[in-house]
Enzyme design. Structure first.
Site, PDB file in Angstrom:
ATOM      1  N   LYS A   4       0.841  -1.189   0.000  1.00 54.99           N
ATOM      2  CA  LYS A   4       0.000   0.000   0.000  1.00 54.99           C
ATOM      3  C   LYS A   4       0.878   1.242   0.000  1.00 54.99           C
ATOM      4  O   LYS A   4       1.847   1.326   0.764  1.00 54.99           O
ATOM      5  CB  LYS A   4      -0.898  -0.047   1.246  1.00 54.99           C
ATOM      6  CG  LYS A   4      -1.949   1.035   1.353  1.00 54.99           C
ATOM      7  CD  LYS A   4      -2.815   0.755   2.582  1.00 54.99           C
ATOM      8  CE  LYS A   4      -3.929   1.760   2.773  1.00 54.99           C
ATOM      9  NZ  LYS A   4      -4.778   1.412   3.934  1.00 54.99           N
ATOM     10  N   SER A  63      -9.515   1.569   2.948  1.00 53.13           N
ATOM     11  CA  SER A  63      -8.636   2.346   2.104  1.00 53.13           C
ATOM     12  C   SER A  63      -7.554   1.503   1.418  1.00 53.13           C
ATOM     13  O   SER A  63      -6.858   2.008   0.544  1.00 53.13           O
ATOM     14  CB  SER A  63      -7.957   3.436   2.946  1.00 53.13           C
ATOM     15  OG  SER A  63      -7.059   2.872   3.889  1.00 53.13           O
ATOM     16  N   SER A  87     -10.103  -0.677   7.053  1.00 53.22           N
ATOM     17  CA  SER A  87      -9.418  -0.534   5.774  1.00 53.22           C
ATOM     18  C   SER A  87      -8.773  -1.794   5.235  1.00 53.22           C
ATOM     19  O   SER A  87      -8.222  -1.783   4.132  1.00 53.22           O
ATOM     20  CB  SER A  87      -8.377   0.583   5.866  1.00 53.22           C
ATOM     21  OG  SER A  87      -9.005   1.832   5.988  1.00 53.22           O
TER      22      SER A  87
END
Length: 558
Positions: free
Chosen positions: A190, A262, A286
């Protein structure tokens, strides 16, 4: 009246951005403080307010001095969240990490099938030199280039680095220096984890060209295990949602729908077979949410399990890092490489991870949130089928309930306050206007509003949170694992606040073809039992082996 309580009134008089300078020059009056206390919900008399003015003027000067101090996002507060309940003891001893090692794994005739092989399967192919790490890396890079733009799931391809690392892995393996199952296996992270020489954009326009020239601890540990970094994956701007500066990340099951957030890109890329596994983070859903939208398996570890050094901070007391992969066992393999202290993140505990084949999932005490499962929702039949499959396999499910006598949703202010502190420069400089999302519930407004939350109220919330930690320990004293519907916001909020680990696994599909998941919860630092039980469930079903069609020509973006 205590000085710290009165000081809050002065703080409530300030707004972020250019307006701050003008307000700072205005002399405080009783009338101003009367208005300020209305925001906070206090009711001091005019005489009491008048007596605070000189101290508040002094505090206001202190604020101005503090705002000039350079505080990069990676500087944490001196206060560290403690998820350990009173009387808690860590497991004693550390056992050898052990997983099922597949045998007789062969290269598929159709190379595209490699896209959905598990980590142990790919590892066996690389170990036996049926395929080189370089060949495998080029295979996944090609898929990233082919499908990544449609899914909008990649911020940066680290192709040059990846090929260099893959060739090094091949040399080591040929020389008999095999490091384990992650050796030579490509992965993504990420894009809030820093990487040497490559951009770390945090998914946000103000930082799209940012370079933090060091590898985050998680990145370094995976590379030390022989992993090959091939991509930085998208995240919703500053770790919220699936909208980033380059677009909106899509679920490969239906590209007209977002992949949630996210950890949007990590889940989408794994689900589409663009990466064997990827690293995500969770503050409040997330990992769970995008894994649900994309049908992946995700592990959110216990708070304090994985170092966040080199990771963007949103909430120092709630941020957690974990893997998103095809299965619970894949997650266990990755987690085994990244957990534990690094001497840089002071929140990390030195606790063992005793995942091995000797754990008998049927001997674990298993609970379930009876009231949440009893509710009516669109895919309830999938969750009921999960419970029934476990019962048929000989698992006794014991009904439990989460604590409900404390204000829980009110504690979410924790993220707002800590996020506002982490991104103060963005707010006060006015650069928050560069963020794509500018609606009422977007970060710019949340950060501004958080500046009106008094420090006393924030600390009171953390005291309530401490009570919640103690109550959860009591709730889980008689179970090792429990099940929750993934949509259950009460479970998601409570356990992110208390720092408990979870594994979310696919368990079916909705009528519209989108995947569903169910959440397995564990005790603090109980990832070994939790992952073993999730693996046991996945052995009863094949949902993690179902994959989306990659013919996106028949699908349209919204």
């Amino acid at each position: 009246m205590k000085k710290t309580t009165i000081a809050i009134l002065g703080a409530a008089c300030f707004v972020s951005g250019a307006f701050v300078a003008r307000v700072a020059e205005e002399k405080l009056t009783v009338a101003i403080l009367q208005d300020a206390q209305k925001v906070i919900g206090l009711n001091f008399t005019d005489a009491q307010l008048d007596s605070t003015i000189s101290e508040l003027e002094s505090y206001r000067k202190d604020y101005a001095v503090l705002r000039k101090q350079n505080l990069p996002n990676n500087v944490a507060p001196a206060l560290v969240f403690n998820p350990i309940p009173v009387g808690y003891t860590f497991p004693a001893g550390k056992s050898m990490f052990e997983v099922e090692r597949p045998t007789k794994v062969k290269l598929p005739r159709k190379r595209d099938e490699l896209a959905f092989y598990s980590v142990p399967q790919l590892a066996e192919l690389v170990r036996t030199q049926q395929i080189t790490s370089e060949e495998l890396t080029k295979f996944f890079i090609a898929r990233l280039k082919k499908y990544g733009p449609t899914l909008e799931c990649i911020t940066t391809l680290t192709e040059e680095l990846a090929l260099q690392q893959a060739r090094q892995a091949d040399k080591e393996i040929k020389a008999g220096k095999y490091k384990g199952m992650l050796h030579g296996i490509p992965f993504g992270v990420k894009d809030l984890l820093s990487t040497e020489k490559y951009k770390t954009t945090w998914g946000a326009m103000p930082y799209k060209d940012q370079v933090i020239d060091e590898d985050a601890t998680v990145v370094q540990r995976l590379q030390d295990a022989g992993g090959v970094l091939v991509a930085k994956t998208t995240l919703g701007a500053l770790a919220m949602g699936d909208v980033w500066y380059g677009g909106k990340t899509r679920s490969p099951w239906d590209i007209s729908k977002g992949s949630s957030g996210s950890s949007a890109g990590s889940a989408a890329a794994v689900a589409a077979g663009l990466l064997p596994y990827a690293i995500g983070t969770e503050t409040l859903g997330s990992i769970v949410s995008p894994s649900t939208a994309c049908g992946t398996t995700g592990l959110r570890p216990t708070f304090g399990r994985v170092s966040r050094h080199g990771a963007m901070a949103l909430s120092w007391s709630m941020d957690k890092i974990g893997p998103i992969a095809r299965s619970a066992e894949d997650c266990a393999i990755v987690f085994n490489a990244i957990y534990g202290p690094d001497g840089k993140d002071q929140s990390v505990y030195d606790a063992p991870f005793n995942y091995n084949k000797s754990i008998d999932p049927k001997k674990l005490r298993v609970g379930y949130l009876k009231d949440d499962f009893a509710r009516e929702y669109g895919f309830a039949q999938n969750d009921q089928a999960t419970l029934e499959a476990l019962r048929k396999a000989g698992v006794e499910l014991v009904p439990i309930s989460l604590p409900d006598n404390l204000p829980i949703s009110e504690l979410i202010m924790t993220i707002s306050v800590e996020g506002a502190a982490a991104f103060e420069e963005l707010t006060l400089s006015g650069r928050d206007s560069l963020l794509v999302a500018q609606h009422k519930n977007a970060w710019p407004n949340t950060f501004r509003a958080a500046r009106f939350i008094p420090a006393v109220e924030y600390l009171q919330a953390q005291r309530v949170r401490n009570l919640l930690v103690q109550q959860m320990q009591e709730t889980l004293k008689d179970v090792d694992v429990y099940l929750s519907p993934s949509f259950a916001s009460n479970n998601l909020v409570v356990t992110n606040l208390t720092g408990h680990p979870c594994v979310v696994v696919p368990n079916g599909f909705q009528k519209n073809g989108m995947p569903t998941t169910i959440t397995f919860m564990g005790k603090l630092f109980g990832e070994a039992e939790l992952l073993s039980f999730a693996k046991f469930y996945q052995g009863l079903t094949q949902f993690e082996e179902q994959h989306p069609s990659m013919d996106f020509s028949k699908k349209k973006k919204s």
